[in-house]
Each structure stands twice: as C-alpha cells, then as structure tokens.
Design a protein around this motif. Sequence first.
Motif, PDB file in Angstrom:
ATOM      1  N   SER A   1       1.844  12.306   5.074  1.00  0.00           N
ATOM      2  CA  SER A   1       2.011  10.856   4.935  1.00  0.00           C
ATOM      3  C   SER A   1       3.488  10.481   5.029  1.00  0.00           C
ATOM      4  O   SER A   1       3.850   9.491   5.663  1.00  0.00           O
ATOM      5  CB  SER A   1       1.420  10.392   3.604  1.00  0.00           C
ATOM      6  OG  SER A   1       1.416   8.988   3.511  1.00  0.00           O
ATOM      7  N   LEU A   2       4.345  11.300   4.416  1.00  0.00           N
ATOM      8  CA  LEU A   2       5.785  11.045   4.475  1.00  0.00           C
ATOM      9  C   LEU A   2       6.271  10.975   5.925  1.00  0.00           C
ATOM     10  O   LEU A   2       7.150  10.185   6.265  1.00  0.00           O
ATOM     11  CB  LEU A   2       6.532  12.156   3.717  1.00  0.00           C
ATOM     12  CG  LEU A   2       8.063  12.109   3.768  1.00  0.00           C
ATOM     13  CD1 LEU A   2       8.591  10.925   2.951  1.00  0.00           C
ATOM     14  CD2 LEU A   2       8.674  13.409   3.263  1.00  0.00           C
ATOM     15  N   LEU A   3       5.713  11.830   6.778  1.00  0.00           N
ATOM     16  CA  LEU A   3       6.119  11.836   8.186  1.00  0.00           C
ATOM     17  C   LEU A   3       5.810  10.503   8.864  1.00  0.00           C
ATOM     18  O   LEU A   3       6.354  10.201   9.920  1.00  0.00           O
ATOM     19  CB  LEU A   3       5.420  12.969   8.953  1.00  0.00           C
ATOM     20  CG  LEU A   3       5.869  14.396   8.651  1.00  0.00           C
ATOM     21  CD1 LEU A   3       5.059  15.378   9.473  1.00  0.00           C
ATOM     22  CD2 LEU A   3       7.347  14.591   8.933  1.00  0.00           C
ATOM     23  N   ASN A   4       4.911   9.721   8.280  1.00  0.00           N
ATOM     24  CA  ASN A   4       4.564   8.423   8.871  1.00  0.00           C
ATOM     25  C   ASN A   4       5.528   7.321   8.441  1.00  0.00           C
ATOM     26  O   ASN A   4       5.270   6.147   8.667  1.00  0.00           O
ATOM     27  CB  ASN A   4       3.137   8.018   8.478  1.00  0.00           C
ATOM     28  CG  ASN A   4       2.096   8.900   9.149  1.00  0.00           C
ATOM     29  OD1 ASN A   4       2.347   9.483  10.195  1.00  0.00           O
ATOM     30  ND2 ASN A   4       0.917   8.997   8.542  1.00  0.00           N
ATOM     31  N   LYS A   5       6.637   7.687   7.829  1.00  0.00           N
ATOM     32  CA  LYS A   5       7.592   6.682   7.347  1.00  0.00           C
ATOM     33  C   LYS A   5       8.250   5.944   8.510  1.00  0.00           C
ATOM     34  O   LYS A   5       8.641   6.535   9.504  1.00  0.00           O
ATOM     35  CB  LYS A   5       8.676   7.371   6.495  1.00  0.00           C
ATOM     36  CG  LYS A   5       9.688   6.418   5.893  1.00  0.00           C
ATOM     37  CD  LYS A   5       9.112   5.625   4.725  1.00  0.00           C
ATOM     38  CE  LYS A   5      10.093   4.562   4.217  1.00  0.00           C
ATOM     39  NZ  LYS A   5       9.981   3.273   4.920  1.00  0.00           N
ATOM     40  N   LEU A   6       8.366   4.650   8.338  1.00  0.00           N
ATOM     41  CA  LEU A   6       9.050   3.785   9.302  1.00  0.00           C
ATOM     42  C   LEU A   6      10.025   2.887   8.544  1.00  0.00           C
ATOM     43  O   LEU A   6       9.800   2.570   7.389  1.00  0.00           O
ATOM     44  CB  LEU A   6       8.043   2.907  10.020  1.00  0.00           C
ATOM     45  CG  LEU A   6       7.349   3.511  11.250  1.00  0.00           C
ATOM     46  CD1 LEU A   6       6.197   2.626  11.678  1.00  0.00           C
ATOM     47  CD2 LEU A   6       8.355   3.664  12.383  1.00  0.00           C
ATOM     48  N   HIS A   7      11.076   2.456   9.230  1.00  0.00           N
ATOM     49  CA  HIS A   7      12.040   1.478   8.658  1.00  0.00           C
ATOM     50  C   HIS A   7      12.541   1.907   7.289  1.00  0.00           C
ATOM     51  O   HIS A   7      12.241   1.248   6.310  1.00  0.00           O
ATOM     52  CB  HIS A   7      11.432   0.081   8.573  1.00  0.00           C
ATOM     53  CG  HIS A   7      10.618  -0.303   9.745  1.00  0.00           C
ATOM     54  ND1 HIS A   7      11.157  -0.412  11.004  1.00  0.00           N
ATOM     55  CD2 HIS A   7       9.299  -0.594   9.872  1.00  0.00           C
ATOM     56  CE1 HIS A   7      10.193  -0.764  11.852  1.00  0.00           C
ATOM     57  NE2 HIS A   7       9.066  -0.860  11.197  1.00  0.00           N
TER      58      HIS A   7
ATOM     59  N   ASN B   1      -0.330   3.202   7.809  1.00  0.00           N
ATOM     60  CA  ASN B   1      -0.046   3.551   9.203  1.00  0.00           C
ATOM     61  C   ASN B   1       0.528   2.376   9.993  1.00  0.00           C
ATOM     62  O   ASN B   1      -0.109   1.842  10.901  1.00  0.00           O
ATOM     63  CB  ASN B   1      -1.311   4.117   9.880  1.00  0.00           C
ATOM     64  CG  ASN B   1      -1.835   5.332   9.140  1.00  0.00           C
ATOM     65  OD1 ASN B   1      -2.664   5.206   8.231  1.00  0.00           O
ATOM     66  ND2 ASN B   1      -1.326   6.510   9.478  1.00  0.00           N
ATOM     67  N   ASP B   2       1.733   1.992   9.596  1.00  0.00           N
ATOM     68  CA  ASP B   2       2.439   0.939  10.322  1.00  0.00           C
ATOM     69  C   ASP B   2       1.632  -0.365  10.314  1.00  0.00           C
ATOM     70  O   ASP B   2       1.597  -1.087  11.313  1.00  0.00           O
ATOM     71  CB  ASP B   2       2.719   1.420  11.761  1.00  0.00           C
ATOM     72  CG  ASP B   2       3.753   0.542  12.463  1.00  0.00           C
ATOM     73  OD1 ASP B   2       4.435  -0.240  11.773  1.00  0.00           O
ATOM     74  OD2 ASP B   2       3.857   0.639  13.696  1.00  0.00           O
ATOM     75  N   GLY B   3       0.973  -0.618   9.214  1.00  0.00           N
ATOM     76  CA  GLY B   3       0.283  -1.901   9.052  1.00  0.00           C
ATOM     77  C   GLY B   3      -1.006  -2.043   9.830  1.00  0.00           C
ATOM     78  O   GLY B   3      -1.509  -3.145  10.021  1.00  0.00           O
ATOM     79  N   ILE B   4      -1.576  -0.927  10.278  1.00  0.00           N
ATOM     80  CA  ILE B   4      -2.690  -1.050  11.215  1.00  0.00           C
ATOM     81  C   ILE B   4      -4.056  -1.180  10.554  1.00  0.00           C
ATOM     82  O   ILE B   4      -4.977  -1.730  11.152  1.00  0.00           O
ATOM     83  CB  ILE B   4      -2.659   0.125  12.226  1.00  0.00           C
ATOM     84  CG1 ILE B   4      -3.169  -0.380  13.586  1.00  0.00           C
ATOM     85  CG2 ILE B   4      -3.491   1.313  11.768  1.00  0.00           C
ATOM     86  CD1 ILE B   4      -2.702   0.414  14.748  1.00  0.00           C
TER      87      ILE B   4
END
Lengths: 334, 522
Positions: free
Chosen positions: A56-62, A272-275
């Motif tokens: 989940s950490l790898l999915n970090k954005l911004h 997941n990036d707001g999806i």
Amino acid sequence: MSLSRREFLKIMGGSAAALAFPGVILQGCKKALEKASERTNVIWLQAQSCSGCSVSLLNKLHPDIASVITEHISLNYHQTIMAGTGHVAVNVLEDAVKQNRKDFVLIVEGSIPTKDDLYCTVGEVGGHHVGVREWVEKLGKNALAVVAVGTCATGGGIPGAKIRATGDNPTGAKALEEILPGRTVINVGGCPPHPDWIVGTLLHVLLKGVPALDEQNRPLMYYGKTVHEQCERLKYYKEGIFAKHWGDEGCLYNLGCLGMDTGCDIPTRKFNDGINSCTGSGAGCIGCTENVFPDYGTRGIFKHLNASNTEIKSLHPETQDAIMKLRNGGVING
Amino acid sequence: MAKVLLDPITRIEGHLSIELDVQNGKVVDAKCKGDMFRGFEKILVGRNPVDANQITQRICGVCPISHGLASSKCLDDAFGIKPNKNGRILRNLVLTANYLQSHILHFYHLAALDFVDITALLSYKGRDPKLNNLKDWAKDELEKKKNRADAITAVAPFLPRYEGKDFYIKDHDLNIDAIAGYVKALDIRMKAHKMVALFGGRAPHAIGLVPGGVTQVPTRDKIREYRKLLKEVEEFVNDVYAKHVIAVAKGFPEYFKLGKYSNFLSYGLIDKDEEHKDFMFERGAFYNNKVSALNTRLIREQVKYARYQSASNLHPLEGQTDPNPQKGGAYTWLKAPRYNEQPMEVGPLARVAVAYLSGNEAVKKELDAILAIFNAEVPAAFSVLGRHASRVIEAKLLCQEAYNMLDELEPNGQPRSTYQIPETGEGEGLAEAPRGALGHWIVVKNRVIANYQAVVPTTWYCGPRDDRGIRGPVEDALIGTPIADNNNPIEAARVVRSFDPCIACAVHVMEGDREISKFRVC
C-alpha cells in the motif's frame, strides 16, 4: 529542501487534513518543516505481516514513494525493498543496536508473536535465530519515535485473532504497544492503511511531533470521523433505502457494513489515487482500521448475513426493523 | 566445505532464509527455511464463511486477489452457485490487473538490483530531471553520512549490497536505462493497482470480491478508465519491461543454465467459462516428460523436516498441523507438498511450460521468439532467466486478452449472482496466483466454517525435503550454482528470487479438523 505550509498540508493529505489541524499547530509550521532536509533515518521491521502495508505504501502519491525515500526520510531497513541480502541486510540492524543509535524512527508492520520467538525471526546472529520481538525491544528502546503500521501492529489484526473454540491465539500474536509498554506507540490502523495515512503520520511526527491522537492512539486527522458519517451512501441510509445484494443501490448496513463503528476517511479520500472506496464499490466497510478487527468480540466481519433470530433480537430496534423488512423482501440468506 | 547463510532473503515477500553447503565454489546442498508462522486456518474455524474471503486475502499482501478468488470460488462451490458472466469476467479483470502489478514489481523492485548497478547513477550525465534528482540525492547521502554513526545506511535502501567483481551490469547506458525503468515501474505498477481497485474496490486487499462475482457494477466510465490504464501499462510491458528482461538475459546468459527445474503444476489461468473447464493458460501437471490432467487427489503434504509434530503425508484436507517450534531436525515452517510423490514447481514458468507443452499457440509463439534471440531450445527456459521471461510472456498475453474481456462485459449489468449460505456444504476453489497454483477448501456446518485449508504456491517450491529426503524445488534448483565469494553469495540470491517466493502465503496452515477426511476432493 523546505516546504511551504500549503505543501505540508498537501503531504498530510489535502484539505480534509487541514481541517483536522488545530490552528496552533500550523503556526510556526514553516520553521519546523525545514527539518525535512535532514532525511531522518527510518527502520521498518516486518513481523507477522503479509507485506500488504508495504505494498500500500508503494501506492503513495503527492509526494510519490521515490520522493518520500529520497527527500523526506532515509529508509535504512525495509526487507521488501532493500538491496542488501543476508548479513549485509541484517548488519544494518546490528549496527544500530551495537552503536546504541538513537537517530531513527522505528516502524513495525505485523504483529509480534510471544509464545515462541521462532514464530517469526529476522536474521541469524552467531548461530542464534533472532526473534522479531528481540529486534523490536532493542530498537524500540532507543528510537526517536515508534509507529505501528497496519492493524496487525496496532491491534494484533488477523494473526492476533481469537480461535473461536478456545479464545486462545495460535502464536500469542500481540500489538506493538504490548511489546513496548513504556513507549507511546502511534497507531496507523488499517488493513491495509491508506498510504497517505502512513506517510502523513510519519512526516507529522518528524516535522511537527506527535499529532493529536484518538483513544486508540491513531491520528485524529485521519481516524477522527466514522466511515458512516462521511459515506457516499449516507443519503440512502437517511432515506431508508437498503441494498439487498452486493453492488445494489442503497445503504450497505444490512449486508454487514461496519461503517458506523469504524473511524477513517476512505469515503472522502478513497483508495488508489481516488479511484474507488470500500463503500463506493458496493462492498461496505469491514472495520479494518479498528484494533478489534477482525473479531469484533464474536461478531466477525459480515455479521448480518446470517444473524439468527436470537441475535437479531439483540440489535437496535431500528436495525431489527430494517433487517426484517429486507428479509421479507428476499435479502441474501434471509 | 563451507556453510553459507543468506538470512534474511530480502526483496521477496516475507521471512525466508537459505542455508548452503558450498564446496569448490559450487553449491552442493541447500536448505530453504520459512521463518514465520501465523495460524490462519485455525482462526477461520467457527466464523461466517463469507468472512473467509476477506481473511484469506490477508495471507498475502502481494497476491491477495488470488486468495480472494480462490476463496470466492471455494464459497461458490460450497454454496452451490456459479458466478454470472459479468462476475466471471470482472474477477478475471481484477486478477489480470494484479498480475501486471505483481510481475512488474517483481522484476524491477525485487529482482533487478541483483543485476543492475545502481551506482551508475553517480556518473550520470544526462538531463532527465528524475535521474538527476536521484544522482544528487545519492551523492549527498555519501557525503553527509561519511563520518556519521549511520554511515552504513548511506544511499539506503539501495546500498549496502553484495559486492564483487562482475556482479553487476557494466554497460553504463543500460544501467541508467534500467534505473529509469525502476522509477517508471513504480508509477506503472501503481496504475495496475488502480485497475485492480476499479472493479475490486481497493488494492491491495480488494474489498469487493464476493461469492458469485464482485460487488462493483461495471459502469461505462469504469470500463473506459480500465481500458485507458491498460493501454498505458501494456505499452510499458511491451516497450520497456520486455526489453529490460532480454537485456539482463544477454548480460547473464549463464542463468539459462542455472536454477534448473522441470516438474511443473498449473491449475489453469483465466477462466474462459463459468464451469472452470477452459483456461487461457492450460491446467495440468508436467513430470516424467509428459503433461497429464490435474487430479488434486494426488496432493500430499509431508512434515518430517517442518516444525510440526503431527502425522505426515496426508492430503491437506486430512491434514493435522500441530506446531512444534523446537522439533528436532526440523528447519522450516513450510510443509513439503508433493503431487503423486513428486515435488513440483508452480508459477509463471510452470504455467508457460504446461501451456506450451499442451500446444498453446499464443504461448508457443512468444516463448519461441525469445528462445530464438538466444538460439536456445525449450529446456533452456526451465531456468532463472526462463522464469523472468515467462512473466513477460504472461504480462504481454494478459494485456492482449484484457481488451477482449472488457468487450465481453455487459456494461451496467449485475456484477455477481446471488446466494444463500447453506446449513452445510463443501467447496473447492482453484486459482493461479502470480506465484503459482493456489487451492482453497472449505467445509460449512451450521452456516459457519467447520474447516478451511489453503495450499499455496510458495509452499510448493520453497518447501523442505520430503519424508524420503528429496529436496524441494528451490533447494534442488540451487544445487550446482557457482558461488564466487562465500561472503557475497549473489548467485544463490538470483536463483531464489527468480521463483518470486512469498513466505506469508506459504506459512499459514494450522491444525486440521479430523472430520475433514470425509471431504470430497476432485
């Protein structure tokens, strides 16, 4: 590197987080943020985990994960990512212990077995399999701060769940705070936690100190409101429209949704990036951010699906009414 | 003879260590040790069957989707239902997306650092702003930490690493290109995870996998978004990922001869019908030089060298798993599964091999094209490099097939069939995880779980010796691996990582219920 107040809030997770900050914390924020260039050392230990929190950490954005590990922290040890193998890897831990280093934050993912250290070991030093508990105790004593990531570490999670017949647990799996009784452990619950919660909490600790916490030691800025009160489907609840089957329109309460009992901001933050989100996708909340997940006493996750008449009678009259109505309409397993 | 220990094996999922006996620069014996135990199946007993879907996904955070699907199929079977067409396709789309994130993650973020020289960054002279940021960071790390107590952590997590002559690629431009690939792959695998979440609700640990299908209605905007992300991921797979795997193979061609294994088991990947009869990658077992039809009755698990004090050589559903951490002679938490007494490799290579040997044209075309580059025959693929190549083949073919899956969906149609939890029931669910063949089995009594068992991929290949002393696949594949420097045994690490072990998956079992022996196994 220095961050503006606006950038800091963005890292913390946008405007929702801004509202959660008392004004006083924001004052003088900029000065503290200059510490960001120091890239504080982080040791991330995996105990009885599935690595889901790390994924989940790898999915970090911004900021994205590459920026996090090159600009904001120095990820000294993380078994899933680090180049070093075997003694090259474990030397990093040994070195921190031997030198009595105090310049790092300890993050633990996964529960810690207490019935026997062999239930989870990391490295062999001098012919001795080192139990993860030993590393946690040695490193936890000296760490600048200690953060439990994911519900296994914050409450025992699934490895810490009770065997129904005996009430016992197979390995004596414990939450991090039970292993380090003298320390304040900041709990980032979730199975998995949203990456914004992990990085936002960590950076708050590094830059501003420990954030305001709830009764489970979780940051209020992420866990302070229930799923229910922020739910995309709240309007259905208010109108008395309840889903009969997975994915139907309507409030998901009677399919077993735990949104009323669970603190987190996923309905607004989304995964997941707001999806998508748990409630938005028609599945409902499984209560994974709470330290009682997945037991909820003896309730379990999807209780209402097969609640007996006796059990239904123990529920709130309004809930009973809704379930009985749905049953008459042919609800799943009704 | 020297004992060489790799503990822990990093850049895999979970807690694994390897013990080698090295003689005259070669591995002559190996032990593969799973170092973590939780006890999942015991925890499941007495709970609502539907909880199993969420709980078993937590066996593994890298391949939760596969556990969710195996569990869903297992519940379908126990509840006496089939997924509807949308449900089947949506499950396939969620699984496909997770394969893409998993394979890309495995090559770039887990395996590549055994081949690519990260220090090439320090002499980077190009203009890519991301690479220049990385270069500045790495230089700053080395400079700042030089005389500090934390010097050992300079440029962490990319250093320290095994060091030795000819360990890493020498071609500067290739190193830089691969490092750029590593960075780009972070973004691409995240996009693949978005594809999982579109129809699975979230990733990892999809919320929306249920008996009968999924919870997410396939709205037109969701289908469009999936297609858009798929195109981007597909371009990366075809243009970048495939290229880098070939480049690594060209730099290390000896790894076509290392990490060899040739017993393969596959449960079949991507269900083409609701009956689970027809697959995109065929179901079957390859051993004694022929492919035979799958028969799960032939599965046994042996525990002579595993830390369990219970009886050995039982079918998993009759299994007793009584842990004894201090059992003499035992060295792992993994059991040793056997298929008709044979140890079996499962995973991408097993799927590709079974499909190829079953006459799958699409797979044959892809594998032959790769082998032609190296002027090699099919057995060369049964190796370290064959495993990496098989992941590329799967990723390419899955991308192609995903467009067809999207076209077959009924937009806005029901995403699942409906069910009731029966008073009693039994079920079997077979799936293919990115790491290989995965089976779940359930017995329902009084509407709750009376027993639950999972036999997972990594147990198949990282398991220990069996009762007859025959090594598990990874142990066997390590034999003969040259080790140039006992203090830096990178060659063994490359062999182990090519299997993509997932130890959280492999060690999850707990005591079985004796009554399970009545269970129907098909």
